[in-house]
Write a protein that holds these residues in place. Structure first.
Motif, PDB file in Angstrom:
ATOM      1  N   VAL A  52      83.728  47.915  80.458  1.00  0.00           N
ATOM      2  CA  VAL A  52      83.579  48.757  79.268  1.00  0.00           C
ATOM      3  C   VAL A  52      84.789  49.664  79.136  1.00  0.00           C
ATOM      4  O   VAL A  52      85.307  49.881  78.055  1.00  0.00           O
ATOM      5  CB  VAL A  52      82.295  49.615  79.340  1.00  0.00           C
ATOM      6  CG1 VAL A  52      82.200  50.564  78.151  1.00  0.00           C
ATOM      7  CG2 VAL A  52      81.068  48.720  79.395  1.00  0.00           C
ATOM      8  N   GLY A  53      85.256  50.181  80.261  1.00  0.00           N
ATOM      9  CA  GLY A  53      86.369  51.106  80.249  1.00  0.00           C
ATOM     10  C   GLY A  53      85.880  52.535  80.248  1.00  0.00           C
ATOM     11  O   GLY A  53      84.730  52.817  80.579  1.00  0.00           O
ATOM     12  N   PRO A  54      86.755  53.467  79.828  1.00  0.00           N
ATOM     13  CA  PRO A  54      86.356  54.872  79.828  1.00  0.00           C
ATOM     14  C   PRO A  54      85.320  55.135  78.747  1.00  0.00           C
ATOM     15  O   PRO A  54      85.433  54.662  77.624  1.00  0.00           O
ATOM     16  CB  PRO A  54      87.668  55.609  79.528  1.00  0.00           C
ATOM     17  CG  PRO A  54      88.534  54.614  78.849  1.00  0.00           C
ATOM     18  CD  PRO A  54      88.136  53.268  79.371  1.00  0.00           C
ATOM     19  N   VAL A  55      84.292  55.883  79.125  1.00  0.00           N
ATOM     20  CA  VAL A  55      83.240  56.251  78.178  1.00  0.00           C
ATOM     21  C   VAL A  55      82.961  57.739  78.292  1.00  0.00           C
ATOM     22  O   VAL A  55      83.233  58.365  79.313  1.00  0.00           O
ATOM     23  CB  VAL A  55      81.918  55.460  78.402  1.00  0.00           C
ATOM     24  CG1 VAL A  55      82.131  53.973  78.185  1.00  0.00           C
ATOM     25  CG2 VAL A  55      81.320  55.742  79.767  1.00  0.00           C
ATOM     26  N   VAL A  56      82.402  58.269  77.218  1.00  0.00           N
ATOM     27  CA  VAL A  56      81.872  59.621  77.199  1.00  0.00           C
ATOM     28  C   VAL A  56      80.367  59.431  77.195  1.00  0.00           C
ATOM     29  O   VAL A  56      79.837  58.703  76.352  1.00  0.00           O
ATOM     30  CB  VAL A  56      82.329  60.380  75.947  1.00  0.00           C
ATOM     31  CG1 VAL A  56      81.704  61.752  75.889  1.00  0.00           C
ATOM     32  CG2 VAL A  56      83.849  60.480  75.922  1.00  0.00           C
ATOM     33  N   ASP A  69      83.819  42.062  84.330  1.00  0.00           N
ATOM     34  CA  ASP A  69      85.143  41.848  84.903  1.00  0.00           C
ATOM     35  C   ASP A  69      86.228  41.720  83.836  1.00  0.00           C
ATOM     36  O   ASP A  69      87.401  41.514  84.152  1.00  0.00           O
ATOM     37  CB  ASP A  69      85.148  40.585  85.775  1.00  0.00           C
ATOM     38  CG  ASP A  69      84.248  40.743  86.993  1.00  0.00           C
ATOM     39  OD1 ASP A  69      84.196  41.863  87.551  1.00  0.00           O
ATOM     40  OD2 ASP A  69      83.596  39.756  87.383  1.00  0.00           O
ATOM     41  N   ALA A  70      85.851  41.829  82.570  1.00  0.00           N
ATOM     42  CA  ALA A  70      86.820  41.689  81.488  1.00  0.00           C
ATOM     43  C   ALA A  70      87.776  42.881  81.478  1.00  0.00           C
ATOM     44  O   ALA A  70      87.436  43.977  81.931  1.00  0.00           O
ATOM     45  CB  ALA A  70      86.096  41.595  80.146  1.00  0.00           C
ATOM     46  N   GLU A  71      88.943  42.644  80.952  1.00  0.00           N
ATOM     47  CA  GLU A  71      89.915  43.729  80.796  1.00  0.00           C
ATOM     48  C   GLU A  71      89.402  44.708  79.749  1.00  0.00           C
ATOM     49  O   GLU A  71      88.750  44.319  78.780  1.00  0.00           O
ATOM     50  CB  GLU A  71      91.274  43.165  80.348  1.00  0.00           C
ATOM     51  CG  GLU A  71      91.967  42.313  81.394  1.00  0.00           C
ATOM     52  CD  GLU A  71      92.412  43.129  82.594  1.00  0.00           C
ATOM     53  OE1 GLU A  71      92.877  44.278  82.406  1.00  0.00           O
ATOM     54  OE2 GLU A  71      92.282  42.632  83.720  1.00  0.00           O
ATOM     55  N   ASN A  72      89.714  45.976  79.938  1.00  0.00           N
ATOM     56  CA  ASN A  72      89.338  46.981  78.948  1.00  0.00           C
ATOM     57  C   ASN A  72      90.096  46.733  77.654  1.00  0.00           C
ATOM     58  O   ASN A  72      91.243  46.290  77.674  1.00  0.00           O
ATOM     59  CB  ASN A  72      89.673  48.388  79.451  1.00  0.00           C
ATOM     60  CG  ASN A  72      88.880  48.771  80.676  1.00  0.00           C
ATOM     61  OD1 ASN A  72      87.870  48.158  80.998  1.00  0.00           O
ATOM     62  ND2 ASN A  72      89.351  49.786  81.373  1.00  0.00           N
TER      63      ASN A  72
END
Length: 200
Positions: free
Chosen positions: A82-86, A180-183
């Motif tokens: 997902v990457g960075p989240v708030v 495992d996907a790239e952000n």
């Protein structure tokens, strides 16, 4: 209790829905919000203290439990795929809990697992997680049976049509959320349809 969930392209719409849920009688402790922060729209400023408290064992429940309500407890974390989240609320705490309270990181498919554990069908949970990965905002509430219809109405006002979004993703070859996907980069999120990446 039933879990009611909505995916939004616009953080402001999601935030408004959270406010309406609270005003309708859903306790803020039963509401969660998870928003992509790949475009760095949210400045963690004071949230770093909340993140430290959560990592130190206070947990998101304690961090967000103050009188200011759910949205004052937003903190930044990273979820694989997902990457960075708030995020704030029980969903964030559940997704992070698999790591023993670490704020950065998360169990593979942490959002998917947390949603399915709360009763959301796995097929839908995958679309919700992918939606956040692509720049969306997820609002999830655990509501008593007498509040379900109202919560569904609130979350249905401006949310993404899940079946349409699933079809759009599948038309591009997507089959399921991949931790495992790239952000996604900010530029990729900007190209992914009609998302409002200028959230604040």
């Amino acid at each position: 209790m039933k879990t009611v969930t909505g995916l939004f392209d616009n953080y402001d719409d999601a935030s408004d829905a959270v406010g309406e849920l609270q005003a309708s009688g859903v306790p803020h402790s039963d509401i969660s919000i998870v928003a992509s922060n790949s475009t760095e729209w949210y400045d963690d400023g004071d949230s770093s203290k909340a993140a430290e408290d959560a990592a130190g064992g206070a947990g998101f429940g304690a961090v967000i439990g103050g009188a200011g309500g759910l949205l004052t407890g937003l903190g930044i974390m990273a979820i694989p795929g997902v990457g960075p989240v708030v995020a704030a609320g029980w969903l964030a705490a559940t997704a992070v809990g698999a790591l023993g309270g670490a704020v950065v990181g998360g169990a593979a498919g942490g959002i998917v697992g947390a949603l399915t554990d709360s009763g959301v069908p796995e097929e839908d949970a995958n679309v919700y997680a992918e939606g956040v990965r692509r720049g969306g905002t997820l609002v999830t509430a655990k509501v008593d049976e007498d509040l379900v219809a109202n919560a569904e109405r609130i979350l249905g006002q401006t949310k993404v049509n899940l079946d349409e979004r699933r079809s759009e993703y599948q038309a591009d070859g997507w089959t399921a959320f991949d931790a495992d996907a790239e952000n996604y980069t900010p530029d990729e999120i900007g190209r992914d349809g009609a998302r409002d990446v200028n959230r604040i």
